[in-house]
Design a protein around this motif. Structure first.
Motif, PDB file in Angstrom:
ATOM      1  N   GLY A  42       0.868  -1.162  -0.055  1.00  0.00           N
ATOM      2  CA  GLY A  42       0.085  -0.031   0.056  1.00  0.00           C
ATOM      3  C   GLY A  42       0.749   1.024  -0.224  1.00  0.00           C
ATOM      4  O   GLY A  42       1.951   1.322  -0.595  1.00  0.00           O
ATOM      5  N   GLU A 123      -6.060   8.420  -2.047  1.00  0.00           N
ATOM      6  CA  GLU A 123      -6.211   7.412  -0.973  1.00  0.00           C
ATOM      7  C   GLU A 123      -7.120   8.425   0.230  1.00  0.00           C
ATOM      8  O   GLU A 123      -6.548   9.046   1.155  1.00  0.00           O
ATOM      9  CB  GLU A 123      -5.032   7.353   0.009  1.00  0.00           C
ATOM     10  CG  GLU A 123      -4.914   6.169   0.694  1.00  0.00           C
ATOM     11  CD  GLU A 123      -3.736   5.474   1.206  1.00  0.00           C
ATOM     12  OE1 GLU A 123      -3.598   4.503   1.857  1.00  0.00           O
ATOM     13  OE2 GLU A 123      -2.729   6.433   0.872  1.00  0.00           O
ATOM     14  N   GLN A 128      -9.882   3.639   1.293  1.00  0.00           N
ATOM     15  CA  GLN A 128      -9.353   2.777   2.073  1.00  0.00           C
ATOM     16  C   GLN A 128     -10.192   1.678   2.617  1.00  0.00           C
ATOM     17  O   GLN A 128      -9.976   0.598   3.103  1.00  0.00           O
ATOM     18  CB  GLN A 128      -8.906   3.577   3.256  1.00  0.00           C
ATOM     19  CG  GLN A 128      -7.747   4.403   3.124  1.00  0.00           C
ATOM     20  CD  GLN A 128      -7.348   5.426   4.283  1.00  0.00           C
ATOM     21  OE1 GLN A 128      -8.217   5.980   5.236  1.00  0.00           O
ATOM     22  NE2 GLN A 128      -6.048   5.700   4.390  1.00  0.00           N
ATOM     23  N   LEU A 131      -9.338  -1.650   0.956  1.00  0.00           N
ATOM     24  CA  LEU A 131      -8.199  -2.423   1.077  1.00  0.00           C
ATOM     25  C   LEU A 131      -8.210  -3.695   1.899  1.00  0.00           C
ATOM     26  O   LEU A 131      -8.881  -3.420   2.981  1.00  0.00           O
ATOM     27  CB  LEU A 131      -7.260  -1.237   1.817  1.00  0.00           C
ATOM     28  CG  LEU A 131      -6.862  -0.039   0.845  1.00  0.00           C
ATOM     29  CD1 LEU A 131      -6.026   0.714   1.645  1.00  0.00           C
ATOM     30  CD2 LEU A 131      -6.206  -0.494  -0.332  1.00  0.00           C
ATOM     31  N   SER A 136      -0.349   0.529   5.832  1.00  0.00           N
ATOM     32  CA  SER A 136       0.745   0.414   4.740  1.00  0.00           C
ATOM     33  C   SER A 136       2.058  -0.164   5.500  1.00  0.00           C
ATOM     34  O   SER A 136       2.130   0.267   6.464  1.00  0.00           O
ATOM     35  CB  SER A 136       0.659   1.494   3.643  1.00  0.00           C
ATOM     36  OG  SER A 136       1.222   2.955   4.609  1.00  0.00           O
TER      37      SER A 136
END
Length: 246
Positions: A42, A123, A128, A131, A136
């Motif tokens: 990420g 982002e 998010q 994800l 990350s």
């Protein structure tokens, strides 16, 4: 290097087992700041212009899962010696399982942050939400020599009729190949729908991880594989993506 020590119970089959050995680079994640060209989970990919960020068929920004700096890897002769590999999937609640994916190979890159995008351009909270990880992070690699994964259909074909029931059960337990890696063999939570075999290469496996909170669905993982003949000519359009969970 991590090596598999063949137990006494299986010494009779040492040549058969060693014949399946492959090298992998096992991945450890740390929640650390990364350079644009680092291997990472990420965050912001290596990007010269925001306009270059990949979009899906509907024109929506894709999810950036990971980036691999190939110079950081060892003992994986099938891969290019240099460059970056970036992994993108469609941004939906199925982690892009049924949509086209993108594995982008950047052969030459520069290490001057002043010329590069420093912050992920898309982002936000909505991005998010889909994800498959909470944080990350930076990737670190350890080389491993591993036998074939017992989750492959090919494992059963090779070992089922050559080992006793006790031997087969022992080897199957030893060859439970979870964890995140590049190269080596994948681990399939349910079934080997891909039919991974000697002609395939594991580009990336992302598995459950506490440091960065990786999880696909309910205790699941994802794999990206590619035929070796396609990898040889750097044709990453042939990459196959799958994720499975319990």
């Amino acid at each position: 290097m991590i090596k598999y020590e063949i137990p006494e119970l299986l010494k009779e089959h040492v040549n058969l087992i060693k014949g399946t050995f492959r090298y992998s680079n096992e991945i450890c994640f740390k929640r650390e700041e990364t350079k644009p060209w680092d291997s990472k989970l990420g965050g912001c990919p290596y990007l010269k212009n925001i306009e270059d960020y990949p979009t899906d068929q509907a024109g929506e920004p894709m999810l950036f899962l990971a980036q691999i700096n190939l110079t950081e890897l060892e003992n994986l002769d099938e891969l290019p010696e240099k460059g970056l590999l970036q992994f993108y999937v469609a941004n939906d609640d199925m982690f892009g399982l049924e949509e086209p994916i993108l594995v982008k190979y950047i052969e030459d890159y520069e290490e001057n942050e002043e010329h590069l995008v420093k912050k992920h351009p898309y982002e936000n909270e909505e991005y998010q939400e889909n994800l498959p990880f909470l944080h990350s992070g930076k990737m670190y690699f350890t080389t491993r020599e591993m036998p074939m994964s017992s989750s492959l259909d090919l494992f059963q074909e090779i070992f089922m009729n050559k080992l006793s029931e006790v031997e087969y059960e022992k080897l199957s337990d030893d060859c439970y190949s979870s964890d995140s890696r590049i190269g080596g063999y994948p681990y399939f939570v349910q079934n080997d729908y891909i039919g991974f075999d000697d002609g395939d290469f594991l580009l990336l496996q992302l598995d459950i991880d506490d440091e960065c909170g990786i999880m696909f669905g309910d205790s699941g993982n994802c794999v990206f594989t590619i035929p070796k003949d396609a990898l040889k000519i750097r044709d990453f359009s042939k990459v196959v993506y799958d994720w499975q969970c319990c």
